[in-house]
Every structure is written in structure tokens, then in C-alpha cells.
Design an enzyme around this catalytic site. Structure first.
Site, mmCIF file in Angstrom:
data_model
loop_
_atom_site.group_PDB
_atom_site.id
_atom_site.type_symbol
_atom_site.label_atom_id
_atom_site.label_comp_id
_atom_site.label_asym_id
_atom_site.label_seq_id
_atom_site.Cartn_x
_atom_site.Cartn_y
_atom_site.Cartn_z
ATOM 1 N N TYR A 58 48.141 75.175 64.630
ATOM 2 C CA TYR A 58 49.187 74.428 63.932
ATOM 3 C C TYR A 58 49.395 74.904 62.496
ATOM 4 O O TYR A 58 50.150 74.292 61.737
ATOM 5 C CB TYR A 58 48.830 72.933 63.899
ATOM 6 C CG TYR A 58 48.736 72.245 65.230
ATOM 7 C CD1 TYR A 58 49.219 72.835 66.405
ATOM 8 C CD2 TYR A 58 48.160 70.981 65.335
ATOM 9 C CE1 TYR A 58 49.129 72.195 67.622
ATOM 10 C CE2 TYR A 58 48.070 70.323 66.561
ATOM 11 C CZ TYR A 58 48.550 70.936 67.692
ATOM 12 O OH TYR A 58 48.465 70.292 68.914
ATOM 13 N N ARG A 59 48.734 75.976 62.108
ATOM 14 C CA ARG A 59 48.716 76.332 60.687
ATOM 15 C C ARG A 59 50.085 76.703 60.130
ATOM 16 O O ARG A 59 50.304 76.633 58.909
ATOM 17 C CB ARG A 59 47.723 77.460 60.432
ATOM 18 C CG ARG A 59 48.142 78.824 60.951
ATOM 19 C CD ARG A 59 47.158 79.907 60.522
ATOM 20 N NE ARG A 59 45.949 79.878 61.319
ATOM 21 C CZ ARG A 59 44.861 80.602 61.045
ATOM 22 N NH1 ARG A 59 44.840 81.383 59.983
ATOM 23 N NH2 ARG A 59 43.812 80.539 61.830
#
Length: 308
Positions: A58-59
Site C-alpha cells: 500500500y506504500r
């Protein structure tokens, strides 16, 4: 933050797999801010988002501040109350959404009181799957009497989707492994296997067509679901971020109608009208094992961390 009382919690300080980066640490017990409660955690549930966030998936859109805790839902006993909270007292049993819930104590930002007939391990596993299922069915908005296809129907979210869809008057065809076919039947779905030939199998099971499809598994199946349904806008995913690029829709948080959803699901559970299958429970120290099992994507229902 109360620096005098220490607690055990699960934390990681870099992106990586649970086995590589997750550790049991001793940190100060948290103090609730305005609109929060601190609970003594009795149960917290594992979700795929836990290990996906940990691995850095999800970065691109969500920053993780290290060291980071794990877990977004829990059930427990209210230990402290933040300013502005008026609906609970110290000693009440509650369940809901929070942060860093795989710990001896955690802060909740959304909660409801836990009915006596709902065990802690069930209550701690209700929020994410139930709210997500409710939300994606709202987004799909299929008419009562129609048939929908659920890809990945035997997991936690999928199991909730099947049950809530049936309550909305929908017929459900659900995909799962061969070992989970009877499980889906018991939930009220028409089971089929995933993999090659899915379109042909669905056509036999639903000769009048499919009103919409939900992608729960996130297995790269969006183009196939669109082909089966015939309209990309009637395909909704809760796991595959590429859905929008194909013309389908992605159902995302923040959670909606939390109090209503959690209260109604708990009531249905007490009445025997909602089933939440717990595949296994683990002590806090075995959180790595639980997350690793979840990441292998061969789930039936939920995995729960229990803290006595």
C-alpha cells in the site's frame, strides 16, 4: 501516553513479510484521545490488509510510520475513556475499529457494545468483514431476485457477502476450492470452483445471466468477471486496485454506517441468523504464524488472535 504501564504488542520497523519483520515488543500502554476508548484486548482478528500493508503493497497511497503496530479491529473491556465519549463506561465490553489492535491494550475509534451472546473471539472478527461485505453489496446494488457471482466466497469477507446477499434476496454463485464447496452450500450459495472454464460453469448455473460480480480474492480475475457479467460497471472489487483501469469499480473505505452495521450483525449472530466461521485462534505471540497463514490465501472464514 502513560509511560508507567508497559504492555506487549506486535510491531515492525521496516517493510517485509511477517516472518521477517514482525516482533513482540514491550511499549507503553496507550491513552485515549478525544472520541476514543482504550480497551483491554480480548480478541483481535487477522485481515489480508495487515500483511499487505506490512509488505509495502500500500506504500504508493498510504504511508506507514515506523515502528508500526498491526491490526484494525478488536473486542475487549473498556479501560479508559477519552474526552467526548458518552455511550460507554469503564468495564463495558465493546468491539469495533481501532489501530494497532494486536496488543494487550488498544485504542478504538468506532465501537458498539458487545452483546452477551457474542463471544469475544467472534466480536473481534466481525467489523472488517461485515462492514466490507455490506459496503460492496451497497456499491453493487443488484436487484432482489437477481443472481450475483462472488469470486473468493469462502474467506472472511466472502462468507459475509454470501450471507448478507441472501438476506437481500439475491441468488449467489460463489467460487472456492473443491474443499470449500459444502461450506458455501451451508451458507446459502451455489458453489463452483475457480479457474479455467468459469464462464461456462456460471452459464450453466445461471442461464438467465449474472446481474453483477464481486471480486473478493484479488486474483487478477477482473477481465474474466467483466466478460461474464457483460458490463464493467457491474463488477466491484475490494482487493484489486487495477479494477478501475478495466472499467470496473473499487470499493474502498473509510467504513460506512459503522454503528448500524456492527449492531445489526451482532444481533443477527445472537439470533442464529449470521454465521462467522473461525478457522483458528492464536495467542498474541503467534501472530506471525496467523499472518503467514492468511498470506497463503487458503482461508475459510477468519483467523483470530486471543489475549487472556
Amino acid at each position: 501516553m502513560n509511560t508507567n504501564i508497559q504492555m506487549k504488542a506486535m510491531q515492525y520497523q521496516a517493510y517485509g513479510t511477517p516472518a521477517a519483520v514482525l516482533q513482540t515488543v514491550h511499549i507503553p500502554k496507550p491513552e485515549p484521545s478525544t472520541g476514543q476508548v482504550c480497551i483491554k484486548v480480548r480478541a483481535a482478528s487477522v485481515n489480508p490488509s495487515d500483511w499487505k500493508r506490512m509488505e509495502g503493497q500500500y506504500r504508493d497511497f498510504e504511508e506507514v510510520v515506523f515502528p508500526s503496530g498491526v491490526g484494525v479491529e478488536a473486542a475487549g473491556i473498556v479501560e479508559a475513556i477519552g474526552a467526548g465519549v458518552v455511550d460507554v463506561r469503564i468495564g463495558d465490553t465493546v468491539f469495533g475499529y481501532g489501530n494497532n489492535t494486536m496488543a494487550e491494550y488498544a485504542l478504538l475509534s468506532h465501537w458498539v457494545k458487545k452483546p452477551e451472546g457474542v463471544p469475544f473471539e467472534v466480536a473481534g472478527a466481525i467489523p472488517v468483514v461485515s462492514e466490507t461485505a455490506w459496503r460492496c453489496l451497497d456499491d453493487l446494488n443488484a436487484a432482489p431476485g437477481s443472481t450475483i457471482l462472488v469470486s473468493g466466497a469462502a474467506g472472511g469477507i466472502g462468507s459475509a457477502v454470501v450471507q448478507l446477499a441472501r438476506r437481500r434476496g439475491l441468488q449467489v454463485i460463489g467460487t472456492a476450492s473443491s474443499g470449500n464447496q459444502d461450506y458455501l452450500r451451508a451458507l446459502g450459495a451455489i458453489p463452483t470452483t475457480y479457474g479455467d472454464g468459469l464462464k461456462d460453469r456460471v452459464k450453466v448455473l445461471a442461464p438467465n445471466g449474472i446481474a453483477g460480480a464481486l471480486d473478493i480474492a484479488g486474483s487478477g480475475i477482473i477481465p474474466e468477471l467483466i466478460d461474464i457479467v457483460g458490463n464493467p460497471s457491474n463488477v466491484v472489487s475490494v482487493t484489486d486496485f487495477s479494477a478501475v483501469a478495466h472499467g470496473a469499480r473499487f470499493s474502498a473505505g473509510p467504513p460506512r454506517h459503522v454503528h448500524r452495521v456492527l449492531s445489526e450483525i451482532a444481533d443477527l449472530y445472537v439470533k442464529g441468523q449470521y454465521h462467522l466461521h473461525i478457522q483458528a485462534v492464536f495467542p498474541l505471540e503467534e501472530t506471525v504464524k496467523a499472518l503467514t497463514i492468511s498470506s497463503q490465501k487458503r482461508m475459510r472464514g477468519k483467523l483470530v488472535i486471543v489475549i487472556n
